[in-house]
Design a protein around this motif. Structure first.
Motif, PDB file in Angstrom:
ATOM      1  N   TYR A  99      22.915  16.282  -4.649  1.00 53.03           N
ATOM      2  CA  TYR A  99      21.857  17.202  -4.157  1.00 53.03           C
ATOM      3  C   TYR A  99      20.368  16.891  -4.600  1.00 53.03           C
ATOM      4  O   TYR A  99      19.577  16.856  -3.910  1.00 53.03           O
ATOM      5  CB  TYR A  99      22.226  18.796  -4.412  1.00 53.03           C
ATOM      6  CG  TYR A  99      23.272  19.114  -3.791  1.00 53.03           C
ATOM      7  CD1 TYR A  99      23.683  18.723  -2.520  1.00 53.03           C
ATOM      8  CD2 TYR A  99      24.185  20.303  -4.414  1.00 53.03           C
ATOM      9  CE1 TYR A  99      24.966  19.160  -2.006  1.00 53.03           C
ATOM     10  CE2 TYR A  99      25.146  20.606  -3.866  1.00 53.03           C
ATOM     11  CZ  TYR A  99      25.714  20.107  -2.732  1.00 53.03           C
ATOM     12  OH  TYR A  99      26.595  20.569  -1.970  1.00 53.03           O
ATOM     13  N   ASN A 100      20.169  16.505  -5.802  1.00 57.93           N
ATOM     14  CA  ASN A 100      19.087  16.101  -6.311  1.00 57.93           C
ATOM     15  C   ASN A 100      18.473  14.683  -5.515  1.00 57.93           C
ATOM     16  O   ASN A 100      17.322  14.810  -5.176  1.00 57.93           O
ATOM     17  CB  ASN A 100      19.062  15.786  -7.714  1.00 57.93           C
ATOM     18  CG  ASN A 100      18.987  17.179  -8.474  1.00 57.93           C
ATOM     19  OD1 ASN A 100      18.821  18.231  -7.919  1.00 57.93           O
ATOM     20  ND2 ASN A 100      19.504  17.106  -9.665  1.00 57.93           N
ATOM     21  N   ILE A 119      17.011  16.064  -2.243  1.00 61.78           N
ATOM     22  CA  ILE A 119      15.984  16.828  -2.458  1.00 61.78           C
ATOM     23  C   ILE A 119      14.873  15.470  -2.321  1.00 61.78           C
ATOM     24  O   ILE A 119      13.751  15.741  -1.849  1.00 61.78           O
ATOM     25  CB  ILE A 119      15.916  17.686  -3.647  1.00 61.78           C
ATOM     26  CG1 ILE A 119      16.863  18.776  -3.325  1.00 61.78           C
ATOM     27  CG2 ILE A 119      14.269  18.194  -3.893  1.00 61.78           C
ATOM     28  CD1 ILE A 119      17.122  19.700  -4.607  1.00 61.78           C
ATOM     29  N   LYS A 120      15.194  14.719  -3.214  1.00 58.00           N
ATOM     30  CA  LYS A 120      14.101  13.482  -3.264  1.00 58.00           C
ATOM     31  C   LYS A 120      13.817  13.019  -2.041  1.00 58.00           C
ATOM     32  O   LYS A 120      12.784  12.704  -1.823  1.00 58.00           O
ATOM     33  CB  LYS A 120      14.656  12.479  -3.998  1.00 58.00           C
ATOM     34  CG  LYS A 120      14.466  12.582  -5.601  1.00 58.00           C
ATOM     35  CD  LYS A 120      15.264  11.391  -6.212  1.00 58.00           C
ATOM     36  CE  LYS A 120      14.961  11.331  -7.725  1.00 58.00           C
ATOM     37  NZ  LYS A 120      15.520   9.859  -8.214  1.00 58.00           N
TER      38      LYS A 120
END
Lengths: 257, 256, 335
Positions: free
Chosen positions: A199-200, A203-204
């Motif tokens: 998920y990160n 997001i990035k």
């Protein structure tokens, strides 16, 4: 003489600030116009096709080979410690956290960001942007906002595809070619890979999408100097976007992980 | 401001860097007439035209359109005023991403809630008027320069604007095509009776179609009036211009 | 901007979006820890003196099967308070033991629970008190190091035995020897190299042995960890036996020079012994040694001790001996 020198030192700094300000202003205007009726869904859709669909092939190729080469490289390292099973984890973590989002963003910058700058630059020098304004239509709303929205949505999508094919590529090299124990490979991958990593990374990717589209649109939108200016704007768009992506990647990583 | 003034320009100043492009322009543009602003290339004609529609903000001065000083308007109010305008750009500025039909239909689609049927009628009417009815499916990149200008004119007229601006309508065209464009401008103006503002350096061609001519030089209007009044003006710039384009056949040998 | 083109654009973008979301869901499902953290579980607390290598999410295992994870680690007092999240269906008896283990030398740490036999079980928030401290590799290496240092110290002590006084005596002896016949000189000359070698090695070895014995006496039994090699053990045993023979021979013979020099059997014995001991020490240094067994074997230990005493006695005897023993002579020429 002295004033001249001072001017030569100050003006580049001034220009940098001015440019940052203009980019920020354009981003602000885009956000403003995104939420004003009428919504230009067909424009967004067209840009989604352009940014997303047309980049799928290049992103898949990038992802697969990145995963494959990661497996190959880390295999030689881990073999010395007899822990080849960690190859899967290394591939999965590197791709989901870093290489998936960053390489996808860089590829899309090269493909779509440059095209955005060239398109808008051409529209600027051939007065198509003026034509829009004369028609009482806001060019930011019609040209910039759809590109930003499309990039914001498509970058995470492309990244998840890159993540997936990258991990599959690593699996093929690691398990099928190098003969790493399949169970260890998969289990270590699953054990060490967290949802947060994925998920990160996404997001990035979304942030990178905004950066590359805003910068590329900005460079194109304020092109001057005819065809030569368009070429310059395109180059600058790619360079500035790529550098901004890498810098913001560090910042995002230090915040997230 | 006189009753029949469409656009009133008062003491307009604009400076780019150290260069004074407009240095106190005063000009009233008459309603329902073709006003041609003549000047040298790079003499600030395009800048003046862009001021009229709010693409460039002046350093100083007023531009009155229908009782509003557009210099002081915000973007939203300005857009309301802009809807009264149509503009034909120098290179026509057709949207590359659309074909001819969609280019012409674009303002209607964006600003009106007309049905596709009504839009089709309007677009075909305008395309017929510029003689390109058969070219609706072409992309703008497939058109010649003259055709692009004609499509541009059709697009400029599609919203039935009160005022139409022309930025160098005959530049970069061969003489024959130039004449057809000039005729088209004259013809449509006669038909629709709208206010046309044309900027050009093509003094001979424009004198054929102009109701009123203004001479722009060094950021000022140095002569204005009917074509014949301007032709007879003893202003130095006007004379220079007239000499430069002097051709025995056209000038009737008067200056031989 | 044709209607038809638009539809296909919508389709294409739609397919891409759906594919992306499917992949995301698939990966989330595969990776998602739909284990402990989703199912919930109950908390246990355990205090470790050293929680290095433990992280949140470090697995907790029974018999190698994951039963939970580390939830958090805090410092409380100066000990590490580790909160464990254990799956609900796993019941842990109150008398269970707990330990931090590692998967191999470089492997990851995990927490091993050794369930006891109690019929009562821990509740949520319970504290496992019975923490087994397993020596980590750092400690083992430290012990080995200390042992090696002791070897060295003992060796120094042994050479210290041949102090200035002894040297004086040996010098006197040498003076005496010079007056002895040419035969004697000849013998010395011919055999000098071999003999010095023998004695040098013998002294080194006995020094090392001495230190081992010291270590054993001090109860530094950790060397036992190193031991598995049967042959090395046997070698050591033989060596000790051989040493015994030599020293006995020396004692009995109070050896006239001629005897030792001419007695091939003794000479060869000494050489073999030296070789054996060399092998053993090499083995120990490599860490494959059988010293554990060696030191733990009571009989062997006693043998070694006895042998050492004899060697020491022999060395003591050197100073008193007139006429000097061959051993003394040779040591004197060397030191």
């Amino acid at each position: 003489m002295f004033e001249n020198l001072l001017q030569r030192i100050i003006s580049p700094v001034e220009n940098i600030f001015r440019e940052f300000g203009s980019i920020g202003l354009m981003f602000y205007q885009s956000i403003y116009w995104m939420f004003r009726r009428p919504f230009k869904f067909d424009y967004i859709l067209k840009q989604m096709e352009f940014v997303g669909l047309n980049s799928v092939l290049v992103v898949v190729i990038t992802g697969v080979f990145t995963g494959m080469v990661l497996a190959l490289q880390s295999y030689h390292g881990f073999r010395k410690f007899g822990s080849e099973g960690l190859v899967g984890m290394t591939v999965a973590l590197s791709i989901t956290r870093e290489l998936g989002p960053v390489l996808t963003a860089l590829m899309v910058t090269g493909r779509a960001g440059s095209a955005m700058a060239a398109e808008l630059g051409t529209m600027r020098v051939t007065e198509q942007i003026d034509a829009l304004m004369v028609m009482a239509l806001n060019p930011i709303k019609y040209l910039v906002a759809p590109r930003i929205i499309a990039s914001f949505i498509m970058l995470p999508l492309l990244t998840i595809i890159a993540d997936f094919v990258g991990i599959v590529g690593g699996y093929i090299v690691g398990v099928k070619l190098l003969g790493i124990n399949e169970g260890a490979y998969i289990n270590k991958t699953i054990q060490y890979l967290d949802l947060d990593d994925i998920y990160n990374g996404l997001i990035k990717a979304a942030v990178f999408g905004v950066i590359l589209s805003v910068v590329s649109c900005y460079k194109g939108f304020y092109t001057s100097g005819g065809a030569e200016g368009v070429g310059r704007a395109t180059t600058e768009a790619v360079v500035v976007s790529s550098v901004s992506i890498l810098i913001s990647d560090y910042v995002l990583t230090s915040i997230m992980f | 401001m006189k009753e029949n003034t469409a656009i009133g320009i008062k003491d307009l100043h604009k400076q780019f860097g150290d260069q004074k492009v407009l240095d106190g322009i005063n000009l009233d543009i008459e309603r329902g007439k073709i006003t041609v602003i003549i000047g040298k290339s790079g003499g600030g004609k395009s800048v003046l035209l862009k001021h009229l529609i709010g693409l460039v903000k002046p350093d100083k001065g007023e531009i009155w359109v229908d009782g509003l000083d557009i210099v002081k308007l915000n973007e939203k109010e300005l857009n309301e005023t802009r809807k009264k305008f149509g503009m034909l750009f120098q290179e026509a500025a057709l949207f590359d991403s659309m074909n001819v039909y969609d280019n012409v239909a674009f303002p209607l689609r964006e600003h009106t809630k007309l049905s596709e049927k009504a839009i089709e009628r309007a677009v075909e009417e305008k395309l017929k008027r510029v003689g390109l009815l058969a070219f609706g499916e072409k992309m703008s990149s497939e058109l010649s320069g003259g055709m692009r200008k004609r499509v541009g004119l059709a697009r400029a007229l599609i919203m039935d604007p009160d005022i139409v601006l022309f930025d160098e309508p005959t530049s970069a065209l061969d003489p024959v095509i130039s004449v057809t464009i000039e005729d088209l401008i004259r013809e449509t103006q006669t038909h629709f009776q709208k206010t046309y503002v044309v900027i050009s350096h093509d003094i001979l061609g424009m004198f054929r179609i102009a109701d009123k001519v203004a001479m722009l030089s060094n950021g000022r209007i140095v002569a204005e009036g009917s074509p014949n009044e301007v032709r007879r003006s003893n202003n130095e710039m006007v004379q220079e211009f007239m000499r430069a384009v002097k051709m025995p056949a056209l000038s009737g040998g008067n200056y031989a | 901007m044709h209607r038809q083109q638009n539809i296909s654009t919508e389709m294409k973008v739609g397919i891409l979006v759906v594919v992306g979301i499917i992949i995301l869901f698939y990966m989330s499902f595969r990776v998602g820890k739909f284990g402990v953290f989703r199912e919930g579980g109950y908390d246990l607390v355990v205090f470790f003196d050293n929680a290095s290598g433990l992280d949140p999410k470090t697995p907790v295992q029974i018999a190698g099967v994951e039963i939970g994870k580390v939830k958090s680690i805090q410092l409380e007092g100066y000990r590490a308070k580790v909160n464990l999240l254990i799956k609900d269906k796993i019941k842990i008896p109150l008398d269970s033991k707990i330990a931090v283990k590692a998967q191999g030398v470089l492997g990851d740490k995990y927490i091993e629970v050794k369930p006891g036999g109690d019929k009562k079980y821990f509740d949520h928030g319970g504290t496992i008190k019975d923490v087994i401290t397993t020596p980590d590799f750092d400690q083992i290496f430290a012990t080995v190091n200390r042992a090696a240092k002791n070897f060295g110290d003992t060796l120094d002590e042994f050479s210290g035995i041949i102090g200035p006084k002894e040297k004086e005596n040996i010098k006197k002896s040498l003076d005496n020897i010079q007056t002895v016949s040419n035969d004697f000189k000849e013998v010395i000359r011919v055999n000098k190299e071999n003999i010095t070698l023998v004695v040098k090695n013998a002294s080194v070895i006995s020094g090392k042995l001495g230190s081992i014995v010291n270590d054993v006496e001090q109860g530094k039994g950790t060397l036992g960890l190193l031991v598995k090699d049967e042959t090395l053990y046997n070698d050591a045993k033989e060596t000790v036996a051989a040493l015994k023979t030599i020293s006995t021979d020396i004692e009995q013979g109070k050896g006239s020079l001629g005897k030792l020099a001419k007695d091939d059997a003794l000479y060869n014995d000494a050489r073999d012994t030296v070789k054996n001991i060399k092998d053993i020490t090499a083995g120990i240094q490599k860490g494959e040694g059988s010293f554990g067994k060696f030191t733990k074997d009571e009989g062997m230990y006693n043998e070694a001790q006895k042998t050492m005493k004899k060697i020491q006695k022999g060395a003591d005897g050197l100073t008193e001996m007139t006429p000097i023993t061959i051993l003394g002579t040779i040591i004197g020429t060397f030191f």
